[in-house]
Design an enzyme around this catalytic site. Structure first.
Site, short mmCIF file in Angstrom:
data_model
loop_
_atom_site.label_atom_id
_atom_site.label_comp_id
_atom_site.label_asym_id
_atom_site.label_seq_id
_atom_site.Cartn_x
_atom_site.Cartn_y
_atom_site.Cartn_z
N ASP A 1 13.79 -30.41 -18.75
CA ASP A 1 14.65 -30.87 -19.84
C ASP A 1 15.00 -29.72 -20.78
O ASP A 1 14.14 -28.89 -21.10
CB ASP A 1 13.92 -31.97 -20.63
CG ASP A 1 14.84 -32.73 -21.56
OD1 ASP A 1 16.08 -32.61 -21.41
OD2 ASP A 1 14.33 -33.44 -22.44
N ASN B 1 18.33 -27.88 -20.70
CA ASN B 1 19.36 -26.93 -20.28
C ASN B 1 20.52 -26.86 -21.28
O ASN B 1 20.97 -25.77 -21.66
CB ASN B 1 19.92 -27.31 -18.91
CG ASN B 1 18.94 -27.06 -17.78
OD1 ASN B 1 17.97 -26.31 -17.95
ND2 ASN B 1 19.17 -27.68 -16.65
N LEU C 1 3.99 -25.08 0.38
CA LEU C 1 4.22 -25.92 -0.79
C LEU C 1 5.16 -27.04 -0.38
O LEU C 1 6.16 -26.80 0.30
CB LEU C 1 4.85 -25.10 -1.92
CG LEU C 1 5.30 -25.88 -3.17
CD1 LEU C 1 4.07 -26.37 -3.95
CD2 LEU C 1 6.18 -25.03 -4.06
N HIS D 1 22.78 -25.06 -17.20
CA HIS D 1 22.35 -25.62 -15.92
C HIS D 1 22.10 -24.51 -14.90
O HIS D 1 21.15 -24.57 -14.10
CB HIS D 1 23.40 -26.59 -15.39
CG HIS D 1 23.53 -27.84 -16.22
ND1 HIS D 1 22.45 -28.61 -16.59
CD2 HIS D 1 24.63 -28.45 -16.77
CE1 HIS D 1 22.87 -29.63 -17.32
NE2 HIS D 1 24.17 -29.55 -17.44
#
Length: 538
Positions: free
Chosen positions: A304, A306, A415, A321
């Site tokens: 949260d 950008n 991952l 973004h």
């Protein structure tokens, strides 16, 4: 190959030289190579040509006995300058470099300054009294490299050139830590002697492997200086061509991440050095040692801030973004460095469709580009990608890019990255309930037999483990319809940092907070934080 070689189609030898330069940069400095891939494809080959030749010059200046180094470098320097002046080379790397110097009319005087500085380094161990003395060397050895390529990225005024040099100095300070054990073994120490004296240290103490407060302070001092250089250099992102800003921002973010690594290692970095971001030939990143205990098995992140980040800098929301995408790339690397096995990120919520078309259209374009360009990087890092969310509402460019990422990375295991895109937790649970209702109507399950595992097997990603740690950036303190089923027993950390500024240091701090909490899982007796078991899938 990521770059465009169309300009060299009429010369196979020249094209081969540019390709060789790219391969060298992938092998020598994955970090630098990855940053340059954010530039337009036509500009990538000249970046690699300059970088590969000057990296080879640095290698020659570093390796072998001092007398041999000086002779070898003098020969390399003379040959390079003669070829640049004649405009011709038959050397497998320098052929592309000479072409770049000629084609882009790059400044030969800057090249001469760089080679002169490296020649002095090759002639014998250099010693620097104060940090400013070290900076002058870093500017000559590394800052000149960025000054040389400045015309390629449309940075032509003196202030832009100065800040590019400052950025290079900061990144070169990282290289000093990466190579420190090897340099110490060869009788070299680039750290300022005044720092050692003030802390009561001798050069022999640095490679001893014995930690001390003085050694930790020595490292903290250099990290602070490096971060200050990065802060000064940050303004240069607005002084280069628009097409190159993301690449410069990638270098800044990468530099911040590397200083975070050094800070976490503290005095250990003096004896052990700093691992390259991905060592040549490696397929796995070695986790950093954690003092607080084991890392959480599954970390979820609400990315949260950008738009607020962009607004603070007077930039359009799209720039925020794009910088957020860079932060995601570094989050992935940071998770690998901390030994986290599952990472889930909230990329686009079902509620985000309520934003204006003017914001969403360019956002989707840059998202599609980011996903397409990430395939090679994620493959190299051993990351497996999964898409969690609705799959029928995105533009085909995004949907196909996500599907390709899933397919191409399906055999990776370092991952597990779950990208929650067009995701809403309530809709996910409603869809699972509808599927169970259909089974009940069909008689394949009795309503009285339905348990949590039955619902879990109808979630978007049934095998997704329960979340151990949820992080939300920008200071907001809510979960915003994100993974409500998997967050049942998660520890929550709310970080005030805006998402594009979130890095390894912040992730490390959140993991330390998690490790210090006691998790009961509904029982009477508290226990140390432990990874939760995956939800049963039936």
């Amino acid at each position: 190959m990521a770059g465009s070689y169309e300009a060299f189609a009429d010369s196979p030898e020249l094209r081969e030289s540019y390709e060789r330069c790219e391969q060298e940069m992938q092998r020598r400095s994955y970090w630098w190579w990855a940053a340059t891939t954010w530039a337009p494809a036509a500009f990538q080959p000249p970046f690699w040509a300059v970088s590969a030749v000057l990296a080879e010059a640095d290698r020659i200046a570093d390796e072998g006995p001092p007398a041999d180094r000086e002779r070898s470098f003098a020969r390399w320097r003379a040959e390079t300058l003669a070829e640049v002046r004649s405009g011709r080379s038959e050397h497998p790397l320098r052929r592309a470099f000479v072409d770049t110097m000629r084609r882009w009319d790059l400044d030969v005087a800057v090249l001469e300054e760089c080679l002169e500085t490296l020649h002095a380094d090759a002639a014998g161990p250099l010693a620097f009294a104060e940090f400013e003395d070290l900076r002058r060397y870093l500017r000559g050895a590394s800052g000149t490299t960025f000054e040389l390529i400045a015309p390629l990225i449309e940075a032509r005024d003196s202030e832009a050139m100065r800040l590019l040099s400052v950025l290079a100095e900061a990144l070169a300070l990282v290289d000093i830590f990466e190579d420190l054990p090897e340099d110490l073994a060869q009788g070299r120490c680039y750290l300022p002697r005044a720092d050692l004296r003030r802390l009561g240290l001798e050069i022999a103490h640095l490679g001893s492997g014995e930690g001390s407060e003085a050694l930790d302070e020595l490292v903290r001092l250099q990290v602070g200086r490096g971060r200050e250089l990065l802060a000064q250099a940050a303004l240069v992102t607005q002084m280069v061509g628009a097409e190159f800003r993301l690449g410069v921002q990638a270098l800044l973010v990468g530099g911040r991440l590397r200083f975070d690594e050094i800070e976490i290692l503290r005095s250990r970095v003096l004896a052990e050095g700093l691992d390259p971001m991905l060592p040549a030939g490696a397929t796995r990143i070695r986790p950093l040692p954690l003092n607080a205990g084991p890392a959480p098995g599954h970390v979820a992140v609400i990315m949260d801030g950008n738009r607020r980040w962009a607004e603070q800098r007077g930039l359009p929301a799209l720039e925020g973004h794009r910088s957020g995408e860079l932060a995601l790339g570094h989050l992935i690397y940071s998770a690998l460095r901390l030994g986290i096995r599952h990472l889930s990120v909230y990329a686009f919520s079902t509620e985000n469709w309520n934003r204006s078309l003017e914001e969403l259209a360019p956002l989707f374009d840059t998202m599609a580009d980011f996903l397409t360009e990430s395939v090679e990087r994620l493959q190299r890092l051993g990351v497996q990608v999964r898409w969690c969310g609705q799959r029928d509402r995105f533009d085909p460019s995004i949907a196909s890019a996500l599907a390709l990422l899933e397919s191409m990375t399906s055999n990776n295991s370092a991952l597990m990255l779950t990208i929650c895109a067009d995701y809403g937790g309530r809709e996910e649970l409603a869809a699972a309930a509808r599927a169970l209702a259909a089974e009940a109507v069909a008689g394949t399950v009795r309503p009285e037999d339905i348990g949590p595992a039955d619902l879990a097997r109808h979630l978007y990603v049934p095998e997704l483990p329960d979340v151990d740690l949820l992080i939300r950036t920008s200071g907001e303190q809510r979960i915003s319809n994100f993974l409500p089923w998997q967050l049942a027993y998660a520890e929550l950390v709310f970080d005030p940092v805006l998402w594009p500024d979130f890095g390894l240091s912040q992730l490390h701090n959140a993991v330390a907070v998690y490790a210090g909490r006691q998790r009961r899982f509904g029982a009477d007796l508290p226990g140390r934080a432990r990874p939760a078991k995956p939800a049963r899938t039936g």
